[in-house]
Design a protein around this motif. Structure first.
Motif, PDB file in Angstrom:
ATOM      1  N   GLY A 116      -2.504  -4.026  14.520  1.00  0.00           N
ATOM      2  CA  GLY A 116      -1.988  -3.269  13.385  1.00  0.00           C
ATOM      3  C   GLY A 116      -2.512  -1.850  13.310  1.00  0.00           C
ATOM      4  N   PHE A 117      -3.765  -1.626  13.758  1.00  0.00           N
ATOM      5  CA  PHE A 117      -4.349  -0.281  13.648  1.00  0.00           C
ATOM      6  C   PHE A 117      -3.561   0.746  14.449  1.00  0.00           C
ATOM      7  CE2 PHE A 117      -8.144  -2.860  12.605  1.00  0.00           C
ATOM      8  CZ  PHE A 117      -8.461  -2.273  11.395  1.00  0.00           C
ATOM      9  N   SER A 118      -2.856   0.259  15.518  1.00  0.00           N
ATOM     10  CA  SER A 118      -2.145   1.214  16.371  1.00  0.00           C
ATOM     11  C   SER A 118      -0.958   1.856  15.652  1.00  0.00           C
ATOM     12  CB  SER A 118      -1.670   0.518  17.649  1.00  0.00           C
ATOM     13  OG  SER A 118      -0.751  -0.498  17.281  1.00  0.00           O
ATOM     14  N   GLU A 119      -0.591   1.323  14.464  1.00  0.00           N
ATOM     15  CA  GLU A 119       0.497   1.955  13.697  1.00  0.00           C
ATOM     16  C   GLU A 119       0.097   3.353  13.223  1.00  0.00           C
ATOM     17  OE1 GLU A 119       3.511   0.776  12.916  1.00  0.00           O
ATOM     18  OE2 GLU A 119       3.469  -1.411  13.092  1.00  0.00           O
ATOM     19  N   TRP A 120      -1.206   3.554  13.052  1.00  0.00           N
ATOM     20  CA  TRP A 120      -1.658   4.854  12.543  1.00  0.00           C
ATOM     21  C   TRP A 120      -1.963   5.787  13.712  1.00  0.00           C
ATOM     22  CZ3 TRP A 120      -2.250   0.505   9.670  1.00  0.00           C
ATOM     23  CH2 TRP A 120      -1.887   0.588   8.323  1.00  0.00           C
ATOM     24  N   ASN A 121      -0.936   6.498  14.145  1.00  0.00           N
ATOM     25  CA  ASN A 121      -1.161   7.476  15.186  1.00  0.00           C
ATOM     26  C   ASN A 121      -1.371   8.840  14.530  1.00  0.00           C
ATOM     27  OD1 ASN A 121       1.393   8.290  14.402  1.00  0.00           O
ATOM     28  ND2 ASN A 121       2.329   6.844  15.837  1.00  0.00           N
ATOM     29  N   ALA A 122      -1.531   9.857  15.334  1.00  0.00           N
ATOM     30  CA  ALA A 122      -1.960  11.162  14.820  1.00  0.00           C
ATOM     31  C   ALA A 122      -1.050  11.728  13.727  1.00  0.00           C
ATOM     32  CB  ALA A 122      -2.082  12.140  15.979  1.00  0.00           C
ATOM     33  N   GLY A 123       0.274  11.499  13.842  1.00  0.00           N
ATOM     34  CA  GLY A 123       1.188  12.207  12.946  1.00  0.00           C
ATOM     35  C   GLY A 123       1.319  11.647  11.527  1.00  0.00           C
ATOM     36  N   ILE A 124       0.695  10.514  11.251  1.00  0.00           N
ATOM     37  CA  ILE A 124       0.959   9.817   9.988  1.00  0.00           C
ATOM     38  C   ILE A 124       0.294  10.463   8.776  1.00  0.00           C
ATOM     39  CG2 ILE A 124       0.069   7.780   8.790  1.00  0.00           C
ATOM     40  CD1 ILE A 124       1.344   6.034  10.604  1.00  0.00           C
ATOM     41  N   THR A 125       1.053  10.641   7.681  1.00  0.00           N
ATOM     42  CA  THR A 125       0.441  11.009   6.403  1.00  0.00           C
ATOM     43  C   THR A 125       0.927  10.021   5.355  1.00  0.00           C
ATOM     44  OG1 THR A 125       2.230  12.393   5.586  1.00  0.00           O
ATOM     45  CG2 THR A 125       0.622  13.450   7.042  1.00  0.00           C
ATOM     46  N   SER A 126       0.316  10.084   4.159  1.00  0.00           N
ATOM     47  CA  SER A 126       0.684   9.092   3.149  1.00  0.00           C
ATOM     48  C   SER A 126       2.119   9.295   2.675  1.00  0.00           C
ATOM     49  CB  SER A 126      -0.282   9.166   1.972  1.00  0.00           C
ATOM     50  OG  SER A 126      -0.107  10.389   1.297  1.00  0.00           O
ATOM     51  N   LYS A 127       2.680  10.511   2.861  1.00  0.00           N
ATOM     52  CA  LYS A 127       4.030  10.756   2.368  1.00  0.00           C
ATOM     53  C   LYS A 127       5.069  10.752   3.483  1.00  0.00           C
ATOM     54  CE  LYS A 127       2.896  13.135  -1.839  1.00  0.00           C
ATOM     55  NZ  LYS A 127       1.428  13.316  -1.686  1.00  0.00           N
ATOM     56  N   ASP A 128       4.625  10.534   4.709  1.00  0.00           N
ATOM     57  CA  ASP A 128       5.549  10.623   5.833  1.00  0.00           C
ATOM     58  C   ASP A 128       5.123   9.635   6.926  1.00  0.00           C
ATOM     59  OD1 ASP A 128       7.464  11.376   7.576  1.00  0.00           O
ATOM     60  OD2 ASP A 128       6.762  13.427   7.886  1.00  0.00           O
ATOM     61  N   HIS A 129       5.676   8.432   6.879  1.00  0.00           N
ATOM     62  CA  HIS A 129       5.327   7.450   7.916  1.00  0.00           C
ATOM     63  C   HIS A 129       6.415   6.388   8.037  1.00  0.00           C
ATOM     64  CE1 HIS A 129       4.252   4.337   4.975  1.00  0.00           C
ATOM     65  NE2 HIS A 129       3.690   5.303   4.274  1.00  0.00           N
ATOM     66  N   GLN A 130       6.420   5.700   9.179  1.00  0.00           N
ATOM     67  CA  GLN A 130       7.374   4.625   9.454  1.00  0.00           C
ATOM     68  C   GLN A 130       7.017   3.393   8.621  1.00  0.00           C
ATOM     69  OE1 GLN A 130       4.717   5.324  11.114  1.00  0.00           O
ATOM     70  NE2 GLN A 130       3.920   3.566  12.246  1.00  0.00           N
ATOM     71  N   PRO A 131       7.919   2.415   8.480  1.00  0.00           N
ATOM     72  CA  PRO A 131       7.542   1.191   7.769  1.00  0.00           C
ATOM     73  C   PRO A 131       6.480   0.421   8.549  1.00  0.00           C
ATOM     74  CG  PRO A 131       9.749   0.971   8.710  1.00  0.00           C
ATOM     75  CD  PRO A 131       9.329   2.387   8.937  1.00  0.00           C
ATOM     76  N   ILE A 132       5.517  -0.146   7.814  1.00  0.00           N
ATOM     77  CA  ILE A 132       4.470  -0.944   8.456  1.00  0.00           C
ATOM     78  C   ILE A 132       4.406  -2.310   7.768  1.00  0.00           C
ATOM     79  CG2 ILE A 132       2.010  -1.090   9.033  1.00  0.00           C
ATOM     80  CD1 ILE A 132       1.900   1.968   8.686  1.00  0.00           C
ATOM     81  N   VAL A 133       4.567  -3.381   8.547  1.00  0.00           N
ATOM     82  CA  VAL A 133       4.393  -4.726   8.003  1.00  0.00           C
ATOM     83  C   VAL A 133       3.511  -5.483   8.985  1.00  0.00           C
ATOM     84  CG1 VAL A 133       5.510  -6.906   7.389  1.00  0.00           C
ATOM     85  CG2 VAL A 133       6.651  -4.741   6.870  1.00  0.00           C
ATOM     86  N   GLN A 134       2.358  -5.977   8.548  1.00  0.00           N
ATOM     87  CA  GLN A 134       1.453  -6.704   9.419  1.00  0.00           C
ATOM     88  C   GLN A 134       1.058  -8.020   8.753  1.00  0.00           C
ATOM     89  OE1 GLN A 134       0.228  -6.069  12.523  1.00  0.00           O
ATOM     90  NE2 GLN A 134       1.591  -4.284  12.671  1.00  0.00           N
ATOM     91  N   ASP A 169       0.849  -1.186   0.000  1.00  0.00           N
ATOM     92  CA  ASP A 169       0.000   0.000   0.000  1.00  0.00           C
ATOM     93  C   ASP A 169       0.887   1.239   0.000  1.00  0.00           C
ATOM     94  OD1 ASP A 169      -1.900   1.922   0.313  1.00  0.00           O
ATOM     95  OD2 ASP A 169      -2.255   1.510   2.443  1.00  0.00           O
ATOM     96  N   ASP A 170       1.107   1.813  -1.192  1.00  0.00           N
ATOM     97  CA  ASP A 170       1.967   2.988  -1.262  1.00  0.00           C
ATOM     98  C   ASP A 170       1.261   4.250  -0.785  1.00  0.00           C
ATOM     99  OD1 ASP A 170       4.474   2.205  -1.788  1.00  0.00           O
ATOM    100  OD2 ASP A 170       4.529   2.853  -3.881  1.00  0.00           O
ATOM    101  N   GLY A 171      -0.043   4.128  -0.501  1.00  0.00           N
ATOM    102  CA  GLY A 171      -0.726   5.266   0.097  1.00  0.00           C
ATOM    103  C   GLY A 171      -0.569   5.239   1.620  1.00  0.00           C
ATOM    104  N   GLY A 172      -0.049   4.131   2.156  1.00  0.00           N
ATOM    105  CA  GLY A 172       0.108   3.997   3.603  1.00  0.00           C
ATOM    106  C   GLY A 172      -1.188   4.334   4.337  1.00  0.00           C
ATOM    107  N   SER A 173      -2.309   3.825   3.825  1.00  0.00           N
ATOM    108  CA  SER A 173      -3.614   4.279   4.320  1.00  0.00           C
ATOM    109  C   SER A 173      -4.239   3.272   5.275  1.00  0.00           C
ATOM    110  CB  SER A 173      -4.542   4.511   3.135  1.00  0.00           C
ATOM    111  OG  SER A 173      -5.869   4.590   3.588  1.00  0.00           O
ATOM    112  N   ILE A 174      -4.749   3.796   6.389  1.00  0.00           N
ATOM    113  CA  ILE A 174      -5.433   2.929   7.352  1.00  0.00           C
ATOM    114  C   ILE A 174      -6.697   2.344   6.733  1.00  0.00           C
ATOM    115  CG2 ILE A 174      -6.814   4.768   8.406  1.00  0.00           C
ATOM    116  CD1 ILE A 174      -6.347   3.337  11.110  1.00  0.00           C
ATOM    117  N   LEU A 175      -7.252   3.029   5.723  1.00  0.00           N
ATOM    118  CA  LEU A 175      -8.467   2.533   5.064  1.00  0.00           C
ATOM    119  C   LEU A 175      -8.173   1.233   4.324  1.00  0.00           C
ATOM    120  CD1 LEU A 175      -9.653   5.955   3.663  1.00  0.00           C
ATOM    121  CD2 LEU A 175     -10.484   4.774   5.710  1.00  0.00           C
ATOM    122  N   THR A 176      -7.030   1.191   3.645  1.00  0.00           N
ATOM    123  CA  THR A 176      -6.641  -0.025   2.936  1.00  0.00           C
ATOM    124  C   THR A 176      -6.343  -1.144   3.929  1.00  0.00           C
ATOM    125  OG1 THR A 176      -5.721   1.367   1.213  1.00  0.00           O
ATOM    126  CG2 THR A 176      -5.070  -0.938   1.193  1.00  0.00           C
TER     127      THR A 176
END
Ligand code: NAG
Length: 669
Positions: A220-238, A133-140
């Motif tokens: 996995g949902f806890s990876e999306w904290n307040a500061g996350i945007t699609s262009k600025d986030h830590q790596p996520i693998v679940q 998910d290159d959008g890094g989106s919690i929706l996906t």
């Protein structure tokens, strides 16, 4: 040993070859004429040079494209022999799906693709599906989490009734009731579950946030904290489903495939290399989790239409005689919603059935970025050697040494922004960086390392895509994958006119015949010709400019995702076969070229009328201008006649009229 696949020459090539030989002779005669009719110095000379260059280019292009078609072949696989020889002792397979943006690629559509891939007729413990998910989106992520629950109903249902296709969206759309009456009740239950899930995903995407009570269900949902945007986030693998975990089973107690969500790290200061970057991150993540010897990659809008496709591909890789030379098995692209008459030239019938097979006859098709099975080692840069033996049981270790948590952490460390710095990733290893058509370049590099590829086009298509429905999307897609002076032509009465006419007519008549032969309509072929012109003048021009500025270091490559949704009006016009225009620079080019052609035709006709004598050399030029004018009729309509939302915006018309005036006021010769 009996072969696992057969190669057959396509019959009926004599007509084609006759056409090719005669057109070739025609081209030679045209060049002869050009060489023996050099105008005296002056205005004519420059135009002569221009024509010569164009004809040489056309001739060169023609020879290259025809050589590919000279001896097309067809492949046939023998899955029964594969089964007899190997049973279920088959290699593990990693499947990569890339998505980039939950707005233009609706998650519910992506999930139908993911489900179709999880439901392959293949030992589930050997299947591993990765969604990048290159959008890094919690929706996906939310949609994938829903999917992992629904899969426990969907997979046993598919297998029990052996249904096809295994994308629930496609399956429920095409069958109004189950073929097997005993399963009616179950069919309605599964359909109900699927519709509820889709509705939940769609409404969550509309509201753009995941409710707190759902977030509590998975860590996995806890990876999306307040500061996350699609262009600025830590790596996520679940890892949402672990096929190696004996306790993880579907509703019937059978094993499940592994399902993994991946969003590589994104930081504004680091370049991410678009889809190629995502692919390379997936190669590394999967090496830490499943490390299968075979990798299948598909676009998120391309579902599996044939649950035996993996076994089909293995017939090539496991073939005793040829298998060790084959690097990848490419499947053609098929689209479901092709409008009547192939309005935007998107039906790939001719490309699929003639050109890919043609490539197959001369060393193997190109890698086109989707619907392709690769061998991991080769994608990672291995050179061909004759004694090479693949390790087919790679990734088969029953128990992982690391816990699932440790595995996830390790995988994350492989997808950081800086991981690839000072490595060969994107160059010698993995998918190449820095080209608009990175897939094709990657495939060519594999061929250069000594490997072959094959094109597999089974009678029931292996993959189906949802075609782009507006012109903008078509141009965008092709962007990625991506005349007049004093009597220059022979007089009508001169015998030199023959090769010109013959080349033009034979080439077009043959291509129309080919289109009809492969099940398109004449209108469809005509529309294809228009798109050919539109593509040459827009997508490829853009692509060329893009690449040149990139090479000169003038700009970073821009990369646009073609959207797969379109509004309702657009779809209606699409169904009626009305072209869609809008406000964007490529339409200025289309409109300008169309107007320029019209102006030249009118100018030429006026000249003939006023001078009274129809100089016969003019005849060809009038025909040459007339054809594009006829082809462009829908463009004039969009500029001057249509009033609906898809017509050419007034600003575009105005700008292109300006360009035409400017061009005409420059005394060229
Ligand atoms: C896709 O699969 C269905 C059966 O599930 C088949 O009827 C259809 O012809 C296939 N499409 C193509 C293009 O082969």
């Amino acid at each position: 040993m009996e072969r696992l696949f057969a190669t057959e020459k396509l019959g009926g090539r004599s007509l084609y070859r006759f056409q090719a030989v005669t057109v070739f002779a025609g081209i030679c005669l045209v060049l002869c004429y050009r060489a023996t009719h050099v105008p005296k110095a002056g205005a004519g000379r420059a135009a002569w040079l221009g024509m010569l260059a164009a004809e040489l280019w056309f001739g060169f292009y023609w020879v290259i494209t025809q050589s590919v078609r000279w001896c097309p072949i067809r492949r046939r696989t023998f899955k029964d022999r594969l089964a007899a020889r190997y049973g279920e002792r088959l290699p593990c397979v990693d499947i990569f799906v890339c998505t980039a943006d939950p707005q233009s690629e609706p998650p519910s559509l992506v999930m139908a693709t993911v489900l179709s891939l999880m439901a392959y007729n293949y030992p589930p413990g050997k299947l591993n599906v990765y969604l990048s998910d290159d959008g890094g989106s919690i929706l996906t992520f939310y949609a994938l989490w829903e999917t992992s629950a629904f899969a426990k109903h969907w997979l046993p249902f598919c297998k029990r009734y052996n249904i096809e296709p295994r994308s629930p969206a496609a399956y429920f759309a095409e069958s109004d009731n189950p073929r097997n009456s005993r399963s009616l009740e179950e069919w309605s239950i599964v359909k109900g579950l699927y519709e509820e899930m889709t509705e939940r995903i769609d409404s969550t995407v509309r509201s753009a946030s995941v409710p707190e009570e759902i977030r509590a269900n998975h860590k996995g949902f806890s990876e999306w904290n307040a500061g996350i945007t699609s262009k600025d986030h830590q790596p996520i693998v679940q890892v949402l489903m672990d096929g190696k975990d004996r306790d993880e089973v579907d509703n019937e107690g059978d094993a499940l495939p592994t399902l993994v969500y991946v969003a590589r790290e994104k930081r504004p200061q680091y370049h991410h290399n678009f889809k190629a970057g995502a692919m390379n991150a997936l190669i590394r993540v999967s090496s830490a989790i499943s490390n299968s010897p075979i990798i299948l990659n598909v676009d998120c809008d391309m579902y599996s239409n044939n649950s035996d496709a993996i076994r089909d591909a293995l017939c090539f890789f496991l073939d005793e005689e040829m298998g060790h030379k084959i690097a990848f098995v490419q499947h053609p692209q098929n689209y479901t919603n092709i409008a009547k008459n192939n309005m935007y030239g998107n039906s790939f019938n001719v490309l699929n059935l003639v050109e890919l097979r043609g490539f197959d006859g001369v060393g193997g098709p190109l890698y086109i970025g989707t619907g392709c099975f690769h061998r991991r080692e080769i994608l990672c840069g291995r050179r061909f050697t004759n004694d090479y033996k693949e390790v087919w049981d790679r990734g088969m270790k029953e128990k992982r040494e690391l816990s699932i948590y440790q595995t996830e952490e390790k995988a994350k460390s492989l997808t950081t922004c800086t991981y690839e710095h000072n490595t060969q990733w994107g160059n010698e290893i993995g998918v190449k960086y820095g080209f608009p058509v990175e897939d094709v370049i990657t495939g060519l590099a594999i061929h250069c390392r000594g490997w072959k590829s094959v094109c597999n086009n089974p009678p029931r298509a292996a993959f189906m895509g949802v075609g782009p429905t507006t012109l903008a999307q078509t141009i965008l897609q092709h962007k990625r994958w991506s005349e007049e002076a004093p009597p220059l032509f022979p007089e009508v009465m001169s015998p030199w006119i023959m090769p010109f006419i013959y080349v033009a007519i034979a080439k077009n008549v043959y291509s129309a015949y080919e289109a009809l032969f492969y099940g398109e309509t004449l209108r469809g072929w005509w529309n294809g010709q228009r798109m050919w012109m539109v593509r040459r003048t827009t997508s490829y021009l853009y692509g060329t400019i893009d690449t040149v500025t990139k090479l000169l270091g003038l700009s970073e490559m821009g990369f646009a995702v073609s959207t797969k949704v379109s509004d309702e009006d657009e779809s209606k016009r699409y169904e009626q076969g009305v072209m869609e225009f809008g406000a964007s620079p490529e339409y200025v080019i289309i409109a300008t070229v169309a107007l320029l052609n019209l102006a030249c035709l009118v100018g030429g006709l006026c000249k003939i009328l006023t001078s009274g004598e129809a100089s016969s050399g003019f005849f060809l030029q009038v025909v040459l201008c007339g054809l594009p004018v006829i082809i462009n009729v829908p463009v004039y309509e969009a500029m001057f006649i249509r009033k609906d939302g898809g017509s050419m915006p007034f600003s575009v018309t105005l700008v292109s009229i300006g360009f035409v005036m400017l061009t005409l006021s420059v005394p060229l010769f």
